[in-house]
Write an enzyme that holds these catalytic residues in place. Structure first.
Site, mmCIF file in Angstrom:
data_model
loop_
_atom_site.group_PDB
_atom_site.id
_atom_site.type_symbol
_atom_site.label_atom_id
_atom_site.label_comp_id
_atom_site.label_asym_id
_atom_site.label_seq_id
_atom_site.Cartn_x
_atom_site.Cartn_y
_atom_site.Cartn_z
ATOM 1 N N ASP A 78 0.878 -1.174 0.000
ATOM 2 C CA ASP A 78 0.000 0.000 0.000
ATOM 3 C C ASP A 78 0.912 1.219 0.000
ATOM 4 O O ASP A 78 1.575 1.506 1.001
ATOM 5 C CB ASP A 78 -0.895 -0.015 1.245
ATOM 6 C CG ASP A 78 -1.788 1.211 1.340
ATOM 7 O OD1 ASP A 78 -1.690 2.103 0.471
ATOM 8 O OD2 ASP A 78 -2.584 1.284 2.300
ATOM 9 N N ALA A 84 -6.720 18.982 -9.586
ATOM 10 C CA ALA A 84 -5.827 18.309 -8.630
ATOM 11 C C ALA A 84 -5.067 17.167 -9.304
ATOM 12 O O ALA A 84 -3.868 16.975 -9.082
ATOM 13 C CB ALA A 84 -6.635 17.783 -7.450
ATOM 14 N N TYR A 85 -5.771 16.421 -10.151
ATOM 15 C CA TYR A 85 -5.129 15.299 -10.850
ATOM 16 C C TYR A 85 -3.984 15.813 -11.732
ATOM 17 O O TYR A 85 -2.884 15.274 -11.725
ATOM 18 C CB TYR A 85 -6.163 14.555 -11.702
ATOM 19 C CG TYR A 85 -5.604 13.359 -12.432
ATOM 20 C CD1 TYR A 85 -5.381 12.151 -11.765
ATOM 21 C CD2 TYR A 85 -5.295 13.427 -13.783
ATOM 22 C CE1 TYR A 85 -4.858 11.042 -12.443
ATOM 23 C CE2 TYR A 85 -4.781 12.334 -14.464
ATOM 24 C CZ TYR A 85 -4.559 11.147 -13.782
ATOM 25 O OH TYR A 85 -4.038 10.058 -14.452
ATOM 26 N N LYS A 100 -13.853 11.169 -9.888
ATOM 27 C CA LYS A 100 -14.766 11.309 -11.031
ATOM 28 C C LYS A 100 -15.237 12.760 -11.111
ATOM 29 O O LYS A 100 -15.301 13.467 -10.103
ATOM 30 C CB LYS A 100 -15.999 10.403 -10.860
ATOM 31 C CG LYS A 100 -15.662 8.926 -10.642
ATOM 32 C CD LYS A 100 -15.349 8.237 -11.939
ATOM 33 C CE LYS A 100 -15.272 6.731 -11.744
ATOM 34 N NZ LYS A 100 -14.214 6.095 -12.489
#
Length: 280
Positions: free
Chosen positions: A66, A196-197, A99
């Site tokens: 992780d 942000a992406y 999304k």
């Protein structure tokens, strides 16, 4: 046991229980001469991915990882160092995107997105780049959205992100600054676009360039090549079902960079899409 496996080559792909990551593992299983590891946060999902690939006649292995958990990163790093004497191929594929319709406030999206796509990926690189064996290949899965975002930043930010002398510390501070500015809705007047992406992938590509320069300076004889790439718009849970590329098609450029032949000196510290170096 150690002497035997230390001679075995090993490839590690983060976030590879589905989507592009799984497709990268599939391709590496067919083309890479060594052990290939699926890694995932969730042990069950990772083992299911291994079973699926095994049913195709491939032989991947699994290790829990992780990237948002520092102890998980250090545990995995110790495992690959002890078992294989280091790592030959590292593909940092794990990433997230909200999304368009997600109701989460933009500051939340900014913090969560940068935490995974930039800061956690940086933690992976901090602990795994020192483990890269001579001739190793590091591939950071970035996005063309990052280069588009770069062009939407203020001239001041563009100049820093394109400069040859930007340091890792400076980059980290800029990424933190973006997240902080979103909390007071001041990011636009500070020179940042509303994505942000995109900012997270701009940061990852610039980090790749910084680390590549450092490798060239500190380990020039080891011929380790480190690049960022765009897999393209791929049909995945993250990108949706309208994308033109299949996951296997999306894996082509990351796998090309992961398998750059021995003795190759470039690309290195570049942003690559469709197997071509792109301007930054």
């Amino acid at each position: 046991m150690f002497l035997f496996t230390a001679m075995t080559k090993v490839a590690v792909v983060t976030g590879s229980n589905k989507g592009i990551g799984l497709a990268i593992v599939r391709a590496l299983c067919k083309q890479f001469e060594g052990d290939v590891y699926v890694t995932a946060r969730d042990k069950g999902r990772g083992e299911d991915a291994v079973k699926a690939l095994t049913s195709e006649g491939l032989k991947p292995k699994f290790h829990q990882l992780d990237i948002n958990d520092l102890s998980s990163i250090t545990t995995a790093a110790a495992f690959f160092k002890d078992t294989y004497g280091g790592v030959d191929v590292l593909v940092n594929n794990a990433g997230i995107a909200f999304k368009m319709a997600d109701p989460a406030p933009f500051p939340v999206q900014a913090e969560v997105t940068l935490q995974t796509n930039f800061f956690a990926t940086r933690d992976m690189l901090t602990h795994f780049v020192p483990l890269m064996k001579p001739g190793g290949r590091v591939v950071n899965v970035s996005s063309f959205v990052g280069s588009r975002t770069l062009n939407q930043c203020s001239k001041e930010l563009q100049a820093r992100f394109r400069s040859e002398d930007i340091t890792e510390d400076e980059l980290v501070e800029l990424m933190k600054r973006f997240v902080e500015k979103t909390k007071s809705d001041q990011h636009k007047e500070d020179g940042w676009p509303q994505t942000a992406y995109g900012v997270s992938k701009t940061g990852l590509t610039v980090l790749s360039m910084i680390l590549a320069r450092r490798l060239s300076k500190e380990r020039p004889q080891d011929n380790i090549l480190l690049n960022a790439c765009c897999p393209g718009w791929v049909r995945t849970d993250m990108a949706g079902d309208k994308a033109p590329k299949s996951p296997d098609e999306g894996a082509i450029t990351p796998v090309y960079l992961a398998l750059l032949p021995p003795g190759a000196t470039e690309p290195h510290g570049r942003f690559v899409s469709d197997k071509e170096v792109q301007s930054w």
